[in-house]
Write an enzyme that holds these catalytic residues in place. Structure first.
Site, PDB file in Angstrom:
ATOM      1  N   HIS A 143      32.644  -3.649   3.621  1.00 51.14           N
ATOM      2  CA  HIS A 143      31.202  -3.555   3.840  1.00 51.14           C
ATOM      3  C   HIS A 143      30.917  -3.368   5.324  1.00 51.14           C
ATOM      4  O   HIS A 143      31.447  -4.095   6.171  1.00 51.14           O
ATOM      5  CB  HIS A 143      30.496  -4.815   3.327  1.00 51.14           C
ATOM      6  CG  HIS A 143      30.364  -4.841   1.838  1.00 51.14           C
ATOM      7  ND1 HIS A 143      30.545  -5.978   1.086  1.00 51.14           N
ATOM      8  CD2 HIS A 143      30.079  -3.850   0.957  1.00 51.14           C
ATOM      9  CE1 HIS A 143      30.358  -5.697  -0.198  1.00 51.14           C
ATOM     10  NE2 HIS A 143      30.085  -4.407  -0.303  1.00 51.14           N
ATOM     11  N   GLU A 146      29.888  -6.074   7.860  1.00 51.39           N
ATOM     12  CA  GLU A 146      30.805  -7.200   7.882  1.00 51.39           C
ATOM     13  C   GLU A 146      31.999  -6.874   8.778  1.00 51.39           C
ATOM     14  O   GLU A 146      33.122  -7.341   8.563  1.00 51.39           O
ATOM     15  CB  GLU A 146      31.215  -7.541   6.443  1.00 51.39           C
ATOM     16  CG  GLU A 146      29.978  -7.853   5.586  1.00 51.39           C
ATOM     17  CD  GLU A 146      30.271  -8.033   4.101  1.00 51.39           C
ATOM     18  OE1 GLU A 146      31.451  -8.072   3.709  1.00 51.39           O
ATOM     19  OE2 GLU A 146      29.295  -8.130   3.320  1.00 51.39           O
ATOM     20  N   HIS A 191      35.540 -10.469   3.680  1.00 49.08           N
ATOM     21  CA  HIS A 191      34.115 -10.142   3.763  1.00 49.08           C
ATOM     22  C   HIS A 191      33.431 -11.240   4.575  1.00 49.08           C
ATOM     23  O   HIS A 191      34.054 -12.228   4.948  1.00 49.08           O
ATOM     24  CB  HIS A 191      33.502 -10.093   2.356  1.00 49.08           C
ATOM     25  CG  HIS A 191      33.942  -8.925   1.531  1.00 49.08           C
ATOM     26  ND1 HIS A 191      33.100  -7.898   1.173  1.00 49.08           N
ATOM     27  CD2 HIS A 191      35.148  -8.613   0.984  1.00 49.08           C
ATOM     28  CE1 HIS A 191      33.757  -7.009   0.450  1.00 49.08           C
ATOM     29  NE2 HIS A 191      35.007  -7.415   0.317  1.00 49.08           N
ATOM     30  N   GLU A 215      35.103 -14.887   1.910  1.00 41.12           N
ATOM     31  CA  GLU A 215      33.820 -14.722   2.603  1.00 41.12           C
ATOM     32  C   GLU A 215      33.814 -15.585   3.857  1.00 41.12           C
ATOM     33  O   GLU A 215      33.589 -16.793   3.811  1.00 41.12           O
ATOM     34  CB  GLU A 215      32.664 -15.126   1.678  1.00 41.12           C
ATOM     35  CG  GLU A 215      32.564 -14.298   0.395  1.00 41.12           C
ATOM     36  CD  GLU A 215      31.863 -12.939   0.599  1.00 41.12           C
ATOM     37  OE1 GLU A 215      31.504 -12.624   1.760  1.00 41.12           O
ATOM     38  OE2 GLU A 215      31.706 -12.204  -0.391  1.00 41.12           O
TER      39      GLU A 215
HETATM   40 ZN   LIG Z   1      31.045  -7.930   1.582  1.00 38.85          ZN
END
Ligand SMILES: [Zn+2]
Length: 395
Positions: free
Chosen positions: A162, A165, A306, A365
């Site tokens: 992403h 990110e 992420h 994350e």
């Molecule tokens: Zn992400």
């Protein structure tokens, strides 16, 4: 650092002279037959750079070597044209410098150009890092995979699936730098010996899956058609901080054939800054390159980094193997992040990886806050992630 083979030299001799593990020297010189060196042949010594010094009155090789804490023979190797008995004032002498410092600084806006500069610099100092081009982004940027080690167990890390990110790319590259430093200096990280991993594990890294998107978020829209299209998708807004997609508005982590239809039915139906899964699965060059890589490499485990939330997703439809739970509990223990098994979201790389390969796959994350996470969090995030990187190797 390059040296030239002399009569009687061996790679084993160099390993001792420079105090660098022999396997790292062998792997830095894949074109060289370790048992039949040829005089005059160039050999790369990993973990070293050179500095230049101008001879002054009263200097001898012995004096220079003892002041710099290097052996006299390394000076002879690096300066084959100098006669130690007839040094002249003003002559240049090359001095070996063992690299004990980072060249990667992740704590800055980490765009594609910064990444490529870091990769080139690491490749120069650590030629045993293998580099492959696994594809090209929509705009033609190189999608780079780096491989480190010779082990049968292949562990994969990727970052910046992403766009906003991108801090994940920085964290991965800085850890890679620390890992390479530990290998060449025979050091530990968090009390863990690193050198044994070199023969046990092959690390596969794709540090930046969406380079066009990262550059869009950090630098704004590029000149030309792609930039204009991105501006239209962003409804004329020149602030791209909410942008997660690739340059043409496809969310790369919603592109995989793992219940893609279920996700697509409730997501945007046309290009958008985030969440648009494409008109079909695997339409984007970035997602195709990552799918082909997984098919080619047989990852023993896969970690997609992420931001944000300080959680680790580790399940998909009950298809994850039992050891995924053991591994994620260790990730949680070393990072303080919370393992979460299932989430109402499909068609991600982790989902597809678990479904198709039945090996442990994780979406990690990092950090907490609003993307793009501010660099003020960088050091803390880096510290939290070190343990996860290490655990992915020993678990
Ligand atoms: Zn992400």
């Amino acid at each position: 650092m390059n040296i030239k083979v002399r009569s009687g030299d061996t790679l084993w001799y160099y390993a001792n002279l420079f105090n660098i593990p022999l396997n790292l020297i062998i792997d830095s010189n894949p074109q060289v037959s370790p048992t039949s060196l040829m005089i005059g042949q160039t050999i790369k010594i990993p973990g070293y750079q050179t500095s230049s010094y101008k001879i002054q009155s009263g200097d001898t090789f012995w004096k220079i070597a003892s002041e710099r804490r290097v052996s006299i023979d390394t000076l002879a190797l690096l300066n084959p044209d100098l006669n130690p008995r007839q040094l002249q004032i003003g002559q240049q002498v090359l001095i070996p410098v063992q690299v004990t410092y980072r060249v990667v600084n992740g704590n800055r806006p980490y765009d594609f150009q910064v990444l490529m500069n870091d990769i080139n610099e690491l490749n120069e100092i650590y030629p045993f890092v293998r580099r492959e081009t696994i594809g090209r982004s929509v705009m033609g940027k190189e999608l780079v995979e780096l491989q480190i080690g010779r082990g049968p167990k292949v562990v994969h890390w990727n970052g910046s699936f992403h766009a906003n990110e991108w801090i994940t790319s920085a964290v991965i590259m800085q850890f890679l730098n620390d890992y390479l430093l530990a290998l060449t200096n025979r050091e530990n990280i968090r009390g863990l010996e690193i050198n044994p991993f070199y023969n046990q594990v092959t690390i596969s890294i794709v540090p930046m899956v969406d380079p066009d998107g990262v550059d869009l978020v950090i630098n704004g829209p590029p000149e030309g058609e792609f930039g204009e299209q991105a501006l239209r998708i962003n409804q004329g807004n020149t602030d791209f901080s909410d942008w997660k997609a690739n340059i043409r508005g496809v969310d790369l982590n919603n592109q995989y054939p793992a219940k893609w239809e279920v996700d697509a039915a409730r997501k945007p139906t046309e290009p958008a800054p985030r969440d648009f899964p494409g008109y079909q699965p695997l339409t984007e060059p970035e997602t195709v390159a990552m799918a082909e890589l997984a098919g080619a490499r047989n990852f023993e485990k896969m970690l997609a980094f992420h931001t944000q939330g300080e959680v680790i997703y580790w399940g998909y439809e009950g298809l994850e193997p039992p050891r995924s739970m053991t591994i994620v509990n260790e990730f949680g223990r070393v990072s303080g992040y919370e393992p979460i098994r299932y989430v109402d979201s499909f068609s991600g790389y982790k989902d597809w990886f678990i479904q198709d390969f039945r090996n442990p796959g994780f979406t990690v994350e990092l950090g907490r806050g609003v993307n793009p996470l501010p660099l003020s969090q960088y050091d803390e995030i880096y510290q939290e992630t070190i343990g996860i990187f290490l655990a992915s190797l020993y678990m």
